[in-house]
Enzyme design. Structure first.
Site, PDB file in Angstrom:
ATOM      1  CD  GLU A  75     -29.364  25.695 -88.439  1.00  0.00           C
ATOM      2  OE1 GLU A  75     -30.245  25.053 -87.814  1.00  0.00           O
ATOM      3  OE2 GLU A  75     -29.478  26.017 -89.633  1.00  0.00           O
ATOM      4  CG  HIS A 144     -32.430  35.480 -93.241  1.00  0.00           C
ATOM      5  ND1 HIS A 144     -33.707  35.195 -92.866  1.00  0.00           N
ATOM      6  CD2 HIS A 144     -31.948  34.349 -93.811  1.00  0.00           C
ATOM      7  CE1 HIS A 144     -33.998  33.931 -93.206  1.00  0.00           C
ATOM      8  NE2 HIS A 144     -32.944  33.403 -93.781  1.00  0.00           N
TER       9      HIS A 144
HETATM   10  C1  LIG Z   1     -32.506  27.530 -89.064  1.00  0.00           C
HETATM   11  C2  LIG Z   1     -32.180  27.832 -90.472  1.00  0.00           C
HETATM   12  N1  LIG Z   1     -31.124  27.225 -91.042  1.00  0.00           N
HETATM   13  C3  LIG Z   1     -30.796  27.487 -92.314  1.00  0.00           C
HETATM   14  C4  LIG Z   1     -31.518  28.369 -93.047  1.00  0.00           C
HETATM   15  C5  LIG Z   1     -31.121  28.714 -94.472  1.00  0.00           C
HETATM   16  N2  LIG Z   1     -32.059  28.099 -95.387  1.00  0.00           N
HETATM   17  C6  LIG Z   1     -33.179  28.731 -95.754  1.00  0.00           C
HETATM   18  S1  LIG Z   1     -34.185  27.764 -96.636  1.00  0.00           S
HETATM   19  C7  LIG Z   1     -33.088  26.484 -96.578  1.00  0.00           C
HETATM   20  C8  LIG Z   1     -33.438  25.217 -97.230  1.00  0.00           C
HETATM   21  C9  LIG Z   1     -34.728  24.720 -96.715  1.00  0.00           C
HETATM   22  O1  LIG Z   1     -35.044  23.517 -97.298  1.00  0.00           O
HETATM   23  P1  LIG Z   1     -36.471  22.906 -97.130  1.00  0.00           P
HETATM   24  O2  LIG Z   1     -36.864  22.894 -95.708  1.00  0.00           O
HETATM   25  O3  LIG Z   1     -36.461  21.604 -97.842  1.00  0.00           O
HETATM   26  O4  LIG Z   1     -37.424  23.935 -97.869  1.00  0.00           O
HETATM   27  P2  LIG Z   1     -37.390  24.366 -99.409  1.00  0.00           P
HETATM   28  O5  LIG Z   1     -36.443  25.509 -99.523  1.00  0.00           O
HETATM   29  O6  LIG Z   1     -36.970  23.196-100.201  1.00  0.00           O
HETATM   30  O7  LIG Z   1     -38.780  24.800 -99.697  1.00  0.00           O
HETATM   31  C10 LIG Z   1     -31.972  26.825 -95.856  1.00  0.00           C
HETATM   32  C11 LIG Z   1     -30.808  25.965 -95.629  1.00  0.00           C
HETATM   33  C12 LIG Z   1     -32.608  29.001 -92.407  1.00  0.00           C
HETATM   34  N3  LIG Z   1     -33.353  29.911 -93.044  1.00  0.00           N
HETATM   35  N4  LIG Z   1     -32.928  28.698 -91.140  1.00  0.00           N
END
Ligand SMILES: Cc1ncc(C[n+]2csc(CCOP(=O)(O)OP(=O)(O)O)c2C)c(N)n1
Ligand SMILES: [Mg+2]
Lengths: 340, 321
Positions: A75, A144
């Protein structure tokens, strides 16, 4: 509303056409991107995924991955990309997937974007937009669901906009894109699926408050989803013979004091309603502006606030509902205020 | 086979993986039936990485978890009923219905909480590591995070500080190929996420995250290293999430074929087959184990459904200590 002569031909307006709030935002983005090649979108999962709330939808198919650009989860860099692009000739529109994650981008927004023009003696402009889905009501829990608009309204150099209706979602966003300053547009997750008439042509809305409903007995000052709840409350109160005026603030910074104060003067009773936590919420500022103004002499009762409780947003549905003002809470508070 | 992976521990690991799968399947069903508010992130397909990592820890060690955290929580020994109650927003849940799916914490069990902020746990893990060092406690903190989290600034800041102070931390990256719709191949300039360890002069290893034995071996080495004062390790466990990111996911960024290929590498089927082949477990025993797990899950749901909702009047009680 200011209608703008678009560069390209538009279809004949069907004035009653309805869109959802999310569709209205997408239409604003689409039309501005068609009109101005400098406008591009940047954020997480805004491309093929279409955005976490489906707002950017199919835009990647029309404009391609360069102009609807997915980033890694970063971000601070998303905000920085917008700042850097904005000061060198582009018109970025960044999406922060949930407004809560702006906490990670605040450095670039608050220390950089907001201050550059002033620090550099007016030699630069930062025409960027940050779109931020905020608010509670979806069971997304404490990290959230926040309403952080007051943080940014505290920062000179930023503009802070909160559309409540589909037509404002479009018109205020177009205005934000064309604004030569950084504009934070807080969208409300519960509003995305609400429907309303949206003009097909390009137009801008002024970053000013508007009176959504006129009334004699009391003014409800609200923004974002609370405008919708205030209007519903006003309907119910009308059935009891209480005539309520509803002012939609729409933009916290710069604040359109005249519209708010004017209404306070007319009705003599004001209830400010917002979802954000009461302490340090923007309602305090609105109350202060009213009592510091010439409206003070016309007040028949103390100016009151109805706001979020002093807690993070809980997960459980009943708790979550109880954490922020609902229509019945507005009705009760307004009724009490009229009797004061 | 690792000497410390006794037949008993292996059987219990398989059972934990079955519990996770069954919990997630039930969570999905409850959601579909409209009994759950909000969203959820299922870890079906990733059970070996959660269980293999925690298998290397002692009960008093800590974990930090993610939004996709049900598996970590179960692996660390949480009570299924209290987890289910939290998922359903009940007063008897781990967080009294305040946290929900994305924030389950079992503090007494050493799970310092799931996190809704991507990479939010990494800096905290460094703090836990420092605290252990300051108190001379021989405990390790293992922090789970996704591939997506490795692109947040917090990842880099955390690894660096843990490395320079040799903190007892294990950075456990579950690389499931996607961060929501962002493919790892588009998000990283390197082949392996574990290569990033080199920048902080700490060991970086990539393992097959669907192979319980491989995950355990890597985690055991990292935990031993951390516990003996030699500092952190970055482990990248390669795995795959079978379900969408969350309920809003229409899977537009990947193919059905890819999903099917990964289902062929089901970590539970693999471990079950291996344990049977190694004579650790009979097929009938494995079936009985699964049946028992389903009964536990049913009991957990019954417990949650019979539990009271929290009282809105008490909402502000837990804001401050
Ligand atoms: C700081 C932040 N940015 C964006 C999000 C939205 N978000 C939640 S999970 C996710 C994907 C996360 O990917 P990863 O770290 O690979 O974990 P996975 O979901 O694959 O287990 C996103 C973009 C968030 N929760 N927190
Ligand atoms: Mg991932």
């Amino acid at each position: 509303m200011t209608t703008l002569a678009p560069a390209e031909a538009t279809t004949v307006a069907r004035p009653q056409r309805e869109l959802t709030y999310a569709e209205a935002i997408r239409e604003a983005l689409r039309q501005e991107m068609r009109r101005d090649p400098r406008v591009f979108l940047i954020g997480e999962d805004i491309g093929v995924y279409g955005g976490a709330f489906g707002v950017t939808g199919d835009l990647v198919h029309e404009f391609g991955k360069d102009r609807v650009r997915d980033t890694p989860i970063a971000e601070e860099v998303i905000a920085g990309l917008a700042v850097g692009a904005a000061i060198t000739g582009m018109r970025p529109v960044a999406e922060i997937q949930f407004s809560d994650f702006v906490t990670l981008a605040t450095e670039q927004i608050v220390n950089q974007a907001a201050k550059m023009r002033f620090m550099f003696g007016g030699k630069i402009a930062v025409p960027m937009v940050v779109r931020l889905p905020g608010g509670s009501g979806t069971g997304a829990a404490a990290q959230h669901s926040q309403s952080l608009e007051a943080w940014f309204a505290h920062i000179p150099g930023l503009k802070v906009v909160l559309p409540a209706t589909p037509s404002d979602a479009k018109g205020l966003l177009v205005a934000a894109i064309r604004d030569p300053n950084p504009v934070m547009v807080f969208e409300h997750k519960l509003l995305y699926r609400t429907r309303g008439v949206v003009p097909e042509e390009l137009y801008t809305e002024d970053l000013k408050a508007i009176v959504r409903r006129t009334g004699r007995d009391l003014t409800l000052v609200a923004y974002s989803v609370m405008v919708i709840r205030a209007l519903e409350a006003a309907e119910q109160l009308a059935a009891e013979g209480i005539d309520v005026e509803v002012v939609d603030v729409r933009c916290l910074r710069p604040l359109d004091e005249a519209t708010i104060v004017g209404s306070a003067r007319r009705t003599g009773r004001v209830l400010v309603v917002h979802e954000a936590v009461r302490s340090g919420g923007f309602g305090g500022e609105i109350v202060a502006r009213i009592v510091e103004s010439e409206a003070f002499d016309f007040l028949d009762a103390p100016v009151r606030r109805l706001a979020g409780r002093e807690t993070p947003i809980p997960y459980n549905r009943t708790l979550e509902r109880s954490a922020v003002p609902q229509v019945e809470d507005i009705v009760a508070a307004a009724r009490a205020l009229v009797r004061e | 086979m690792e000497p410390s992976l006794t037949p008993e521990r292996l059987r219990s690991a398989l059972q934990q993986m079955m519990r996770i799968r069954a919990f997630e399947e039930m969570a999905e069903q409850l959601y579909m039936r409209g009994l759950v508010h909000g969203t959820m992130h299922l870890s079906i397909g990733q059970e070996a990485s959660a269980v293999g990592a925690v298998l290397a820890l002692e009960p008093q060690d800590y974990i930090l978890s993610t939004h996709r955290g049900h598996g970590h929580c179960i692996a660390k020994g949480a009570d299924l009923g209290r987890m289910m109650a939290e998922f359903m927003g009940r007063e008897t849940g781990y967080c009294r219905g305040r946290g929900g799916s994305m924030h389950i914490a079992d503090v007494d069990g050493g799970n310092l909480g799931a996190n809704g902020i991507v990479a939010g746990g990494l800096p905290i893990a460094v703090g836990v590591g420092l605290s252990m060092q300051l108190q001379s406690l021989p405990r390790v903190c293992l922090t789970f995070f996704g591939d997506g989290a490795a692109n947040e600034g917090a990842f880099h800041e955390a690894l660096n500080v843990a490395a320079i102070w040799r903190l007892p931390v294990v950075f456990f990256c579950e690389n499931n190929n996607y961060a929501m719709s962002m493919a790892v191949r588009d998000a990283f300039p390197t082949e392996l996420i574990s290569q990033r360890a080199a920048a902080y002069n700490l060991p970086g290893v990539t393992v097959d995250g669907n192979d319980l034995h491989a995950v355990y071996a890597a985690a055991a080495e990292a935990v031993a290293r951390a516990r003996s004062g030699h500092g952190p390790t970055l482990i990248e466990a390669r795995t795959y999430r079978w379900r969408g990111h969350s309920k809003s996911d229409r899977n537009l960024y990947r193919t059905q074929q890819e999903i099917a290929e990964w289902k062929e590498r089901d970590p539970i089927t693999r471990l079950r087959a291996r344990l049977i082949a190694d004579g650790v477990l009979g097929a009938a025993e494995a079936d009985a184990m699964l049946a028992a797990v389903h009964e536990e899950i049913a009991a957990a749901v019954a417990f949650a459904e019979a539990s009271p909702e929290p009282d809105p009047a008490a909402l502000e009680d837990e804001v401050y200590a």
